[in-house]
Scaffold this active site. Sequence first.
Site, short mmCIF file in Angstrom:
data_model
loop_
_atom_site.label_atom_id
_atom_site.label_comp_id
_atom_site.label_asym_id
_atom_site.label_seq_id
_atom_site.Cartn_x
_atom_site.Cartn_y
_atom_site.Cartn_z
N ASP A 1 30.79 -32.75 -61.35
CA ASP A 1 30.16 -32.04 -62.47
C ASP A 1 29.16 -32.95 -63.19
O ASP A 1 29.00 -32.90 -64.40
CB ASP A 1 31.23 -31.52 -63.47
CG ASP A 1 30.64 -30.63 -64.55
OD1 ASP A 1 29.56 -30.05 -64.32
OD2 ASP A 1 31.25 -30.51 -65.62
N LYS B 1 24.84 -37.23 -67.11
CA LYS B 1 26.31 -37.34 -67.21
C LYS B 1 26.87 -38.46 -66.35
O LYS B 1 27.93 -39.00 -66.65
CB LYS B 1 26.94 -36.03 -66.73
CG LYS B 1 27.15 -34.99 -67.80
CD LYS B 1 28.01 -33.89 -67.19
CE LYS B 1 28.20 -32.74 -68.14
NZ LYS B 1 29.00 -31.68 -67.48
N ASN C 1 26.21 -36.40 -72.82
CA ASN C 1 25.99 -34.98 -72.51
C ASN C 1 24.67 -34.52 -73.11
O ASN C 1 23.74 -35.31 -73.21
CB ASN C 1 27.21 -34.16 -72.95
CG ASN C 1 27.39 -32.92 -72.06
OD1 ASN C 1 26.41 -32.28 -71.70
ND2 ASN C 1 28.59 -32.61 -71.69
N CYS D 1 46.50 -45.89 -84.93
CA CYS D 1 46.87 -44.97 -86.02
C CYS D 1 46.36 -43.54 -85.85
O CYS D 1 46.94 -42.59 -86.36
CB CYS D 1 46.35 -45.49 -87.36
SG CYS D 1 46.43 -47.28 -87.55
O1 PQQ Z 1 26.87 -25.69 -65.57
C1 PQQ Z 1 26.39 -25.11 -66.52
O2 PQQ Z 1 25.68 -24.12 -66.41
C2 PQQ Z 1 26.71 -25.66 -67.85
C3 PQQ Z 1 26.30 -25.04 -69.03
C4 PQQ Z 1 26.62 -25.60 -70.27
C5 PQQ Z 1 26.12 -24.86 -71.46
O3 PQQ Z 1 25.43 -23.85 -71.25
O4 PQQ Z 1 26.34 -25.18 -72.61
C6 PQQ Z 1 27.36 -26.81 -70.29
C7 PQQ Z 1 27.71 -27.37 -69.04
N1 PQQ Z 1 27.40 -26.81 -67.88
C8 PQQ Z 1 28.43 -28.60 -68.96
O5 PQQ Z 1 28.71 -29.07 -67.86
C9 PQQ Z 1 28.80 -29.28 -70.13
O6 PQQ Z 1 29.39 -30.37 -70.09
C10 PQQ Z 1 28.46 -28.70 -71.38
C11 PQQ Z 1 28.74 -29.10 -72.68
C12 PQQ Z 1 28.22 -28.14 -73.48
C13 PQQ Z 1 28.25 -28.05 -74.94
O7 PQQ Z 1 27.53 -27.19 -75.46
O8 PQQ Z 1 29.00 -28.83 -75.58
N2 PQQ Z 1 27.62 -27.19 -72.74
C14 PQQ Z 1 27.77 -27.50 -71.44
#
Ligand code: PQQ
Length: 691
Positions: free
Chosen positions: A320, A347, A406, A616
């Site tokens: 991922d 990532k 991220n 803690c």
């Molecule tokens: O594979 C996708 O289409 C997709 C979409 C999204 C999104 O739309 O927010 C996230 C992710 N992946 C993802 O892997 C991820 O870690 C992630 C974190 C977030 C967030 O808004 O905190 N969105 C997303």
Amino acid sequence: MGASIAQAQSTDPGTQARLDATKRVDSKFIRANGAGKTADWPSYGLDYSEARFSKLDQVNAGNVKQLGLAWTYNLESTRGVEATPLVVDGIMYVTATWSVVHAIDTRTGQKLWTFDPKVDKTKAYKGCCDAVNRGVAMYEGKIFLGAFDGRLIAIDAATGKMVWEKNTVEGQKGNYTITGAPRVIKGKVVIGNSGADFGVRGFVTAYDAKTGAQKWRWFVVPGDPSKPFEDASMAKAAKTWDPSAKYWEHGGGGTAWDSITYDPDLNLMYVGTGNGSPWSHKARSPKGGDNLYLASIVALNPDTGKYVWHYQETPGDNWDYTSTQPMILTDLKIDGKQRKVILHAPKNGFFFVIDRTNGKFISAKNFTEVNWASGYDKNGRPIDIPGARDGSKPRDSIPGPYGGHNWHSMSFNPQTGLAYIPQQNIPLNIMDDKTWKFNEAAPGRPQSGTGWNTAELLNVEQPKSKPSGRLVAWDPIAQKEAWGVEHVGPGSGGTLTTAGNLVFQGTVDGRLVAYNAKTGEKLWDSPVGTGVLAAPVTYMVDGKQYVSVAVGWGGNFGMVQRYTDQQAPGTVYTFAVGGTAKVPDYVQKKVDKLVAGVKYDPAKVQAGTLLYVANCLACHGVPAVDRGGAIPNLAYLDAAYIENLDKFILKGPATDRGMPDFTGKLSMGDIDAIKAFIQGTADAVRPSMAK
Ligand SMILES: O=C(O)c1cc(C(=O)O)c2c(n1)C(=O)C(=O)c1cc(C(=O)O)[nH]c1-2
């Protein structure tokens, strides 16, 4: 699909003129914002280069301590708020949860209009990561919104009324959503989508900003190879996929759900692409292969949508490891030569410097703990660590699927030469699901696209590497950390940097913090009610510089973890030098009980943070920010308790209530540092709470 709702149009001619100022926003205007010392924030990352570096310096390292609250605005939402607000001529356009747009007069903090696209809330399960939205685009008098349900909507910036809408995912199979901000390049609105965790095929589409007519579409991964490919780039990509698992039936993934940048001189736009669907390389493409164009930076011609080049950061993604994280375009002198580069911290945990004229690899180095590759060779191929792709048994994935970084916006300051990365470490123990078969995601089975085994995971050990989060200032030429600041945990917000030698970042423990951009010294902070995900912005109104941040806890990590009061509603906080506004009642309520007067050495706060987190945090929560449950929050105890903390920590009276005895584990010096952290945090959040 739903209709627009507009409210409260301004009758004040001055305000109306400001609302009309968005008519001036075109590609040149957006570009100039990066080049000039301008007052506005007209595009997601400020300008097309998305460096989030503001040339404004009225607020600077010398006077940032005088920042006070100018106003707050209640976004009336309860879940994640991830939007970067846009501001032109003092009017702010910001989105809340469920893709609701708010237009706010930044001189007063008052609502001008709201637009609710009426997303069907029973369909939240179609998104992996909360019903979030990262913001709007603006162009020639219109505001563009990517709604959670896949619609692209053009709104009149002056009235809040809908002009046109398009269902960007019409006719496509699977659970598509949109969470990212559109970008407008030369009159075309460009938007991607989300869903690679649920079995979709990612694509990017451009629409005419005036009419909504579709201009082009580029797919990230190939479709069924027995049918004609859409273009030559798909034919080339198909050679890197094993068709035996029929990848086209489960979409293949690659969704471009966040990052799009543009270089007007090269006339190239850059798209960051997502993870494979399913995650497991073996399940997706049993005989291997790079699986283009997953986890890549792809350059497209913005006029035609034609593929120009790509650089794949994670060939054959297995973890991922999206490359959708924000990209920054800048020029760097490398080995004596001026290079046009892309800076990227996806990532997968490596910081990349790529030549943006041709996609050639320049360098990569890990900015966080990594256990899947030991580095990159000179051709830009990762050197896999043996066993990292073996999903037959549980293995700690570091970075975990949440990423070493991220979508939380990175920024780059050309004056310090440093990139400011919201780094995090959230390891996860994962393995392949050997019985995986594609099953279109449905409520209650949302992870069917991932191919990892949840049932077995419930029985496995916790990863040895511990979750953590830092603000990392990274030197992209030397490829090394210049300085770093430890947070109480992973998941803090995006960053903003300015010519005032400042970096701003909102934190998971509910503060907006300003650091010295050169040294990392903390200069100022203020409580903002709940954990922050989005990046702050800065702009000028009537000759005064403001800093705003939209807060609301949620997103993928925030849905399951919290450090703060998750009940606090989504709110825009706006600060200015000399601001004297009161914080909202839900923050004010807590102030009276804050611990006061414990003497401490501020130099020990940083060490105390680490000790507190390790010893803690799990029981007592974050000082001052959590309210405390069955176990007290230490920042809400009387000073006498904190002054005598050693008596509780070492063979204390609470051991018969479950308090561990830290004798031999924590020294008196350690306890002093913990006290400094508790009282220091209480003092840091008090000033604006106490007004
Ligand atoms: O594979 C996708 O289409 C997709 C979409 C999204 C999104 O739309 O927010 C996230 C992710 N992946 C993802 O892997 C991820 O870690 C992630 C974190 C977030 C967030 O808004 O905190 N969105 C997303």
